[in-house]
Design an enzyme around this catalytic site. Structure first.
Site, mmCIF file in Angstrom:
data_model
loop_
_atom_site.group_PDB
_atom_site.id
_atom_site.type_symbol
_atom_site.label_atom_id
_atom_site.label_comp_id
_atom_site.label_asym_id
_atom_site.label_seq_id
_atom_site.Cartn_x
_atom_site.Cartn_y
_atom_site.Cartn_z
ATOM 1 N N ASP A 88 0.816 -1.225 0.000
ATOM 2 C CA ASP A 88 0.000 0.000 0.000
ATOM 3 C C ASP A 88 0.846 1.270 0.000
ATOM 4 O O ASP A 88 0.327 2.373 -0.168
ATOM 5 C CB ASP A 88 -0.948 0.004 1.208
ATOM 6 N N ARG A 112 -5.126 6.294 -1.998
ATOM 7 C CA ARG A 112 -3.666 6.357 -1.846
ATOM 8 C C ARG A 112 -3.001 7.130 -2.999
ATOM 9 O O ARG A 112 -1.967 7.764 -2.818
ATOM 10 C CB ARG A 112 -3.080 4.961 -1.676
HETATM 11 C C1 S3P Z 1 -5.145 -5.828 3.139
HETATM 12 C C2 S3P Z 1 -4.317 -6.532 2.311
HETATM 13 C C3 S3P Z 1 -3.696 -5.977 1.097
HETATM 14 C C4 S3P Z 1 -3.734 -4.459 1.111
HETATM 15 C C5 S3P Z 1 -5.079 -3.922 1.511
HETATM 16 C C6 S3P Z 1 -5.451 -4.406 2.907
HETATM 17 C C7 S3P Z 1 -5.733 -6.501 4.317
HETATM 18 O O1 S3P Z 1 -4.415 -6.434 -0.027
HETATM 19 O O2 S3P Z 1 -3.377 -3.960 -0.158
HETATM 20 O O3 S3P Z 1 -5.067 -2.515 1.508
HETATM 21 O O4 S3P Z 1 -6.268 -5.821 5.208
HETATM 22 O O5 S3P Z 1 -5.660 -7.732 4.368
HETATM 23 P P1 S3P Z 1 -4.073 -7.851 -0.736
HETATM 24 O O6 S3P Z 1 -4.335 -8.918 0.241
HETATM 25 O O7 S3P Z 1 -4.991 -7.928 -1.904
HETATM 26 O O8 S3P Z 1 -2.632 -7.754 -1.136
#
Ligand code: S3P
Length: 431
Positions: free
Chosen positions: A316, A389
């Site tokens: 992120d 973001r």
């Molecule tokens: C998150 C996992 C990430 C991240 C998202 C929040 C989470 O996504 O990018 O903002 O809370 O498990 P991905 O699991 O798709 O990588």
């Protein structure tokens, strides 16, 4: 469409206590709902995304005390089998974490529910979650073989599976860990490249049948989860805008307090340090989630490379790192980050387009980007592409622009960081 203007150049100075962690706030609500008894959390993130999870749980009969404007939330969980069939569609707005984690929980329920979202969420891939959940025995329907919301899910009778988390996605992993709580036989997840481990920490604290051995996670049917009381750490992904901005701008000095320092989230600190940043941090609390303080002093940074194995630890934070790379000495290369293309927007494209519009040298690659640092950027018009973001990263770019940056479509910032503009104004000092 709401827009914001940030007048550069300037630097950051002062102390920030970032808002509660988004990933942990979602999980706090979900675990609270499935536990038996009262869970109470302080520093809950009252953002649009987390409120979508809260609203969906209320629609399934969970009693949640949360006053608008408050960072305290109390949940009366009715146990792992306590959810009730919702009388309406569960609308999850922009929130990928809400829809994917809830799919895992709903796979274990004996009622039907429909999950929907805004246009961005409805265009994000869901088969990464629905395919393995179907293999476990859930029935899920939706466009393109249950790849896109709205999705109709009917659960029940699950059996454990063995799953290779090739995408290194914490959302996919978490959905399967939740479903595994309801399944006959073990659910085993192999995770070669680690991703954020908040769900695993919650499972341990709640007393579920869960173990982690090397890169292998195993969860088994658990009839009872323990409720608990805790303070949610500040979100390092929100603090990241101020950490990165301060690190890349000579003259800046910022202290970040009460921020989550879980090692599966601190990739940004490693990368900035590699770029030559002056960053110190120390952990003041270890469990249930590491938390502490970060001290940043600004200086001119140098380019670096980021590869696949590091990506989940800073997924992120890549948009704001692209800003930092645009202003660093020399070249930077990001690879193995194709997942950025399926976030709230295609973040490789949105950032490349915006950065180029203000004078940066960015080449898009299919799974990342190549950036040549330039001394400073110019002001100009940029777009959020409906992605929080992207919008906040472009605000950070204004620290080193000659002239103002206008960002169109800034309403999306409220999905993760409603107080961003005010925190920015508090820390920003014009040059
Ligand atoms: C998150 C996992 C990430 C991240 C998202 C929040 C989470 O996504 O990018 O903002 O809370 O498990 P991905 O699991 O798709 O990588």
């Amino acid at each position: 469409m709401p827009q914001l203007t940030f007048d550069g150049p300037g630097y950051f100075s002062g102390t920030l206590v970032p808002p509660g962690d988004k990933s942990i706030s979602h999980r706090a609500l979900l675990f609270g709902a499935l536990s038996e008894g009262s869970s109470c959390y302080e520093n809950f993130l009252e953002s649009e995304d987390c409120l979508c999870t809260l609203d969906a749980l209320r629609a399934m009969g969970v009693s949640i005390e949360h006053a608008a404007g408050s960072r305290k939330v109390r949940i009366e969980g009715d146990g792992i089998h306590g959810l009730k069939a919702p009388a309406r569609e569960l609308y999850l707005g922009n929130s990928g974490t809400s829809i994917r984690l809830l799919l895992g929980i709903l796979a274990g329920q004996r009622f039907e529910a429909v999950l929907s979202g805004d246009p961005s969420l409805s265009s994000r891939p869901m088969r990464r979650v629905t395919d393995p959940l179907k293999k476990m025995g859930a029935r899920i329907e939706g466009k393109d073989n249950a790849n896109f919301a709205p999705l109709t899910v009917r659960g029940g009778e699950l059996r454990g599976i063995e799953f290779d988390n090739k995408l290194s996605s914490a959302q996919v992993k978490s959905a399967l860990l939740f479903a595994g709580l309801y399944a006959e036989g073990p659910t085993i997840i192999h995770e070669r490249v680690p991703s954020r481990d908040h769900t695993e920490r919650f499972l341990g604290a709640a007393g579920a049948f869960f173990k982690k051995e090397g890169t292998c996670l195993t969860v088994e049917k658990s009839d009872r989860l323990r409720p608990f009381q805790t303070k949610i750490p500040g979100d390092i992904s929100s603090a990241a805008f101020f950490i990165a901005g301060a690190a890349m701008t000579p003259g800046s000095e910022v202290i970040i307090r009460d921020v989550g320092l879980n090692p599966t989230r601190t990739g940004i600190l490693t990368v900035l340090s590699r770029m030559g940043a002056d960053i110190e941090f120390h952990v003041t609390q270890e469990v249930p989630e590491p938390l502490g303080e970060i001290h940043i002093r600004g200086k001119q940074l140098r380019g670096t490379g980021i590869e696949h194995a590091e990506i989940p630890l800073l997924i992120d934070e890549l948009p704001v790192l692209m800003v930092v790379m645009s202003l660093a000495d020399g070249e930077s290369l990001v690879s193995g980050a194709a997942e950025l293309r399926v976030k709230e927007t295609d973040r490789i494209r949105s950032m490349a387009q915006n950065l180029k519009a203000i004078g940066a040298s960015v080449k898009e690659l299919s799974d990342g980007c190549l950036i040549k640092g330039v001394g400073c950027l110019r002001g100009g018009k940029t777009e959020s592409f409906a992605d929080h973001r992207t919008a906040m990263s472009m605000a950070v770019a204004s620290l080193r622009t000659k002239g103002s940056i206008l960002i169109n479509g800034t309403e999306c910032i409220a999905t993760s960081y409603p107080g961003f503009e005010s925190d920015f104004k508090t820390l920003f000092k014009p040059l």
